[in-house]
Design a protein around this motif. Structure first.
Motif, PDB file in Angstrom:
ATOM      1  N   LYS A 169     -41.985  -4.197   8.820  1.00 55.97           N
ATOM      2  CA  LYS A 169     -42.555  -5.570   8.946  1.00 55.97           C
ATOM      3  C   LYS A 169     -43.930  -5.403   8.607  1.00 55.97           C
ATOM      4  O   LYS A 169     -44.532  -6.547   7.918  1.00 55.97           O
ATOM      5  N   ASN A 228     -42.008 -14.364   5.603  1.00 62.19           N
ATOM      6  CA  ASN A 228     -40.935 -13.528   5.263  1.00 62.19           C
ATOM      7  C   ASN A 228     -39.715 -14.346   5.229  1.00 62.19           C
ATOM      8  O   ASN A 228     -38.954 -14.555   5.970  1.00 62.19           O
ATOM      9  N   THR A 285     -45.455  -3.698   6.414  1.00 60.52           N
ATOM     10  CA  THR A 285     -45.731  -3.543   4.903  1.00 60.52           C
ATOM     11  C   THR A 285     -45.359  -4.800   4.035  1.00 60.52           C
ATOM     12  O   THR A 285     -45.815  -5.470   3.342  1.00 60.52           O
ATOM     13  N   LEU A 286     -44.495  -5.768   4.758  1.00 64.87           N
ATOM     14  CA  LEU A 286     -44.031  -6.869   4.254  1.00 64.87           C
ATOM     15  C   LEU A 286     -45.299  -7.877   4.382  1.00 64.87           C
ATOM     16  O   LEU A 286     -45.652  -8.671   3.575  1.00 64.87           O
ATOM     17  N   THR A 287     -45.800  -7.997   5.608  1.00 63.49           N
ATOM     18  CA  THR A 287     -46.861  -8.599   5.846  1.00 63.49           C
ATOM     19  C   THR A 287     -48.039  -8.343   4.990  1.00 63.49           C
ATOM     20  O   THR A 287     -48.574  -9.262   4.243  1.00 63.49           O
TER      21      THR A 287
END
Lengths: 308, 186, 430
Positions: free
Chosen positions: C11, A9, C13-15
């Motif tokens: 979070k 991230n 979805t980002l992963t």
């Protein structure tokens, strides 16, 4: 697992605080007028539509434009927003029995209306047609260049904006950047146009032109008497067109459009359609006039006729 | 009885019509202050004055009487060999010659068919004798090069400012450059 | 706390999008490179003006608007699969609906990007916003297009996210919310394509476009292109994930494409007859397209390729033997996608402007910059769809869901590609 998280991230590494600082800096820079700038970037970005500006707002805009053009072209430029004269509806007559296709109107217009020279923009397109075929646009020659005109067997028909009474271009504009004024002239607010070119697709006469590049107008050739909706220098990415020399005709007394004045054979006529004594009314009443593409119901104010 | 009633309506009707006609005639007089344009009508009274620029004489040629007052006029139709040889008449030359338009006794004047003598600054009256349609158009500002103000005083040029009276046809001009083709706009 | 739940979902979805198989990384990297190139090309265009394209006054709409027109059709058709999904009672309906909606979202993003790169003053886009700017609604068809396209985008995004978010929380999406929206998406889909057709149709100055037949043809060809893409997509998804899609569903879609193409070809035939038989001046654009005009025939090979592709695909889809054979079916899908791309893209937008209104012929062919920007936008659309799929598929197969604490996301499988027949209980927590 923190390592994997931070690797996955990256967007969250920048702190919120840093971002807000950056945004504030950019906004602040945009709001400040640059040295000698006529209006801040912020002000010109948010400039209202011409018809929505109040009188003081408009005056401020005109003054800022005059300053900007003065700086760019090195001369005292006037930008006026002369309103229409009551009781006028401009009409134009073009005598096909006289036009010899010399194109002096084309370049007279370019000179008067501050068109871009590079890339080239012409408001008037003169078509060379065959006498045998008559007005047959499918067989028109645009790029004729003989040693002398007129050539035998041909006649010549200049085309420019017809300031239609029922314009197909104004109804398609998604932001109302172009509209018909009370005196019949169809105008464009160059600071409102988004450059979508829908009006160019809609015009049946090829009257509208686009600034594909930043216009190239030499300072020496710039005409400093301008109108906001007419011949003031245009920016890149907007549409422009003939306005019957709005900067000339809206005065009392008003000059003829440049094309009318420069024509060496007197093929061009202009006047107020609502005045029964005008030249254009005389033509309509006494000569046989016709309009182009009549079936499209655009009701143009540009009347072709044969005076002989 | 019916006839009486209809006559009753007829008389006031005619009176109203007469009043309307009178009003119509009165209002058809040209409005003042709109320049020199008048509704053209044939031969009624003296021609209106048109303010025109000086006729485009060849330098030094006018006044013609400077040479001609000493010369004996020769009315015979002929080709001029001594002077004015640069003028080739290419304008109804089968029907006319010099002295049909130029007055034989006063060369500073032009000659109308009626015998009236006019100045060079009124030469449009001469041209208008044959070219009546152009003349009518010219008087309202529809024929000829248009300069000046579209809603102010009309500016007139003489016919001869554009048309050489001895060879009036326009010569072809060199056209100005064609537009750039779109594929060449860079 | 709903914020923490949404944040947990986000979070997760980002992963998901940041991880995947090797193929996934390669695919996404390629797309990012293309997007980067497209962006650079666009910056070049912004700096120099639209003169870097081949568009000029005579042909003022070119490759960008061609792509836009084609993609509006794809967006419309993707959602129209919802109709047969309901009518033929396909299971899984919500999977098919969500996949279709996500395609619609991606196509809409591409459409909006194509419009943005085409207009001369993108810095003035805010002039289009009602109340803040001036939107010439209802007079201008472009204003209508702005309205309906944005409604459609928001609608599809809303439905897709709503369904997926609910499934992530392991609950059935509330039908009282989804059903009316799904039903509304059907006329919405028809509306976007009809409005886009009308914006060409209403121009009396362009006789090639000013034909009543234009709107029906648009819809007919849209029903061919979008579903063809979906058929290929369905096969990919059912091969590599646990989502089941029956053969019957795929074959039925192919059959519907056949009927659509028939209507499209019939309407084309009607146009050709009318122009060639009446033989008026208005024949010129169609002649330019099909035969060439006065020595100008750049578009002729392309349109005939498209014709051959479309007719071949029509027969491939019509005949059951070729329709139900996956080799010929996929060939048909590719052929029809390309065929409609040509016919409804350059084959529609360019002849409308050639010859131009004063009879001039300017042969337009896109420049390198236009091609690069277009490529960048297609890559953007594909990336959007990839990322949406990367999140949606695990949700639909139950491999991405909310944990017991109600906040943290649980991801069972971080690989994008997973063969369905290897579905053991292999799972690992992130």
């Amino acid at each position: 697992m923190p390592n994997r998280e931070s690797r996955d991230n990256p967007a969250f590494r920048m702190s919120r605080r840093k971002m807000m600082k950056g945004v504030a800096a950019v906004l602040g820079a945009l709001a400040l007028p640059e040295k000698d700038a006529p209006a801040s970037v912020w002000e010109s970005f948010f400039q209202k539509h011409f018809r929505e500006m109040s009188k003081p707002e408009l005056e401020k805009v005109l003054a800022s434009l005059e300053k900007e053009y003065g700086k760019t072209y090195g001369k005292a430029v006037k930008v006026r927003a002369t309103p229409h004269i009551e009781g006028i509806s401009y009409g134009y007559g073009l005598d096909l029995s006289r036009c010899i296709g010399c194109r002096r109107c084309v370049y007279g217009c370019v000179q008067e209306n501050n068109q871009s020279r590079d890339p080239q923009i012409h408001y008037i397109r003169v078509l060379q047609l065959d006498k045998e075929r008559g007005v047959d646009l499918e067989h028109a020659e645009h790029y004729y260049n003989p040693s002398k005109v007129p050539e035998k067997g041909h006649f010549y028909m200049p085309v420019q904006c017809h300031q239609c009474e029922n314009p197909p271009c104004t109804k398609v504009c998604p932001v109302q950047a172009t509209w018909k004024e009370r005196d019949g002239i169809v105008v464009v607010d160059y600071n409102w146009c988004i450059g979508c070119r829908y009006c160019m697709a809609a015009c049946p006469y090829g009257a509208r032109h686009f600034n594909w590049k930043k216009p190239g107008l030499p300072a020496a050739e710039m005409n400093p008497e301008t109108h906001y909706l007419g011949n003031r220098p245009r920016p890149v990415g907007v549409v422009e067109k003939c306005t019957f020399c709005i900067q000339r005709v809206r005065n009392t007394p008003g000059r003829y459009p440049a094309c009318v004045e420069v024509c060496p054979v007197g093929a061009r006529k202009f006047g107020n359609l609502l005045d029964p004594e005008s030249e254009i009314r005389y033509i309509i009443e006494n000569k046989r006039v016709f309009i182009l593409k009549e079936d499209l119901n655009t009701r143009p104010k540009f009347y072709y006729f044969y005076a002989t | 009885m019916n006839r009486d009633r209809s006559r009753h309506r007829l008389v006031p009707g005619i009176a109203v019509l007469a009043v309307c006609l009178a009003a119509g005639v009165a209002s058809s007089a040209p409005p003042q202050g709109r320049g020199n344009a008048t509704k053209p009508h044939a031969g009624q009274g003296p021609e209106k004055q048109f303010a025109v620029p000086t006729p485009p004489f060849t330098p030094g040629i006018f006044p013609c009487s400077e040479c001609h007052k000493e010369m004996k006029p020769n009315p015979a139709r002929r080709e001029l060999k001594d002077e004015h040889t640069n003028i080739v008449l290419n304008h109804a030359q089968g029907q006319r010659w010099c002295l049909d338009c130029h007055d034989i006794s006063n060369r500073d004047r032009l000659r109308l068919v009626s015998g009236e003598k006019i100045g060079f600054d009124e030469s449009f009256r001469l041209c208008g004798q044959c070219h009546g349609d152009k003349y009518r158009d010219w008087k309202v500002g529809v024929h000829g090069k248009r300069t000046g103000m579209w809603n102010g005083e009309k500016q007139y040029l003489l016919c001869v400012h554009c048309h050489n009276p001895h060879d009036p046809g326009f010569k072809p001009l060199v056209p100005m450059s064609p537009p750039t083709r779109p594929e060449n706009v860079k | 706390m709903p914020m923490k739940m949404i944040w947990g979902f986000f979070k997760g979805t980002l992963t998901l999008v940041a991880k995947g198989s090797r193929a996934y990384y390669v695919w996404v990297s390629c797309l990012l490179v293309l997007i980067g190139i497209g962006a650079l090309a666009y910056v070049y265009q912004m700096e120099n003006g639209l003169i870097v394209t081949a568009m000029r006054d005579q042909v003022a709409w070119g490759f960008y608007i061609s792509n836009f027109t084609f993609l509006v059709g794809v967006a419309a058709a993707a959602v129209l699969l919802v109709i047969p999904a309901y009518v033929y009672h396909w299971k899984p309906i919500k999977e098919i609906a969500v996949l279709g909606e996500m395609l619609a979202v991606s196509a809409m993003v591409m459409c909006l990007l194509f419009v943005t790169v085409d207009i001369g003053r993108p810095d003035r886009f805010w002039h289009l916003i009602p109340k803040i700017g001036i939107l010439n609604f209802p007079q201008s068809l472009l204003a209508w297009d702005v309205v309906v396209l944005n409604i459609y985008l928001v609608l599809n995004l809303t439905i897709a996210v709503f369904i997926l978010y609910n499934l992530y929380h392991k609950r059935e999406p509330n039908k009282a919310f989804t059903t009316p929206l799904l039903l509304f998406s059907i006329p919405a889909a028809v509306s976007i394509h009809t409005v886009t057709a009308f914006l060409y149709n209403g121009l009396a100055a362009r006789p090639f476009w000013n034909a009543s037949i234009l709107a029906p043809r648009f819809l007919a060809s849209a029903f061919c292109s979008g579903p063809a893409f979906m058929i290929i997509l369905f096969q990919v998804i059912r091969k590599y994930t646990r989502i089941e899609i029956k053969n019957e569903a795929i074959f039925k879609v192919a059959e519907l494409i056949a009927y659509s193409m028939f209507i499209n070809l019939f309407l084309l035939g009607a146009e050709v007859f009318k122009e060639f038989y009446s033989d008026t001046v208005h024949l010129a654009p169609l002649q330019y397209l099909l035969q060439g005009l006065k020595g100008h025939n750049d578009l002729v090979p392309y349109i005939w390729t498209a014709m051959i592709f479309n007719v071949s695909a029509f027969f491939l889809f019509l005949v059951p033997q070729t329709r139900e054979n996956y080799v010929t079916l996929n060939i048909g899908c590719v052929l029809i996608f390309i065929g409609v791309y040509i016919e409804k893209g350059m084959g529609l937008v360019i002849p409308g402007q050639v010859p131009d209104v004063l009879g001039e012929i300017y042969e337009y062919a896109p420049t390198g910059i236009e091609l690069l920007v277009t490529l960048g936008i297609w890559a953007t659309g594909l990336l959007v769809y990839t990322l949406l799929l990367r999140v949606a598929v695990p949700i639909l197969t139950g491999e991405f869901f909310v944990g017991e604490d109600g906040r943290t996301a649980v991801i069972v499988d971080t690989e994008f590609i997973r063969r369905a027949d290897h579905l053991a209980e292999q799972s690992y927590r992130d």
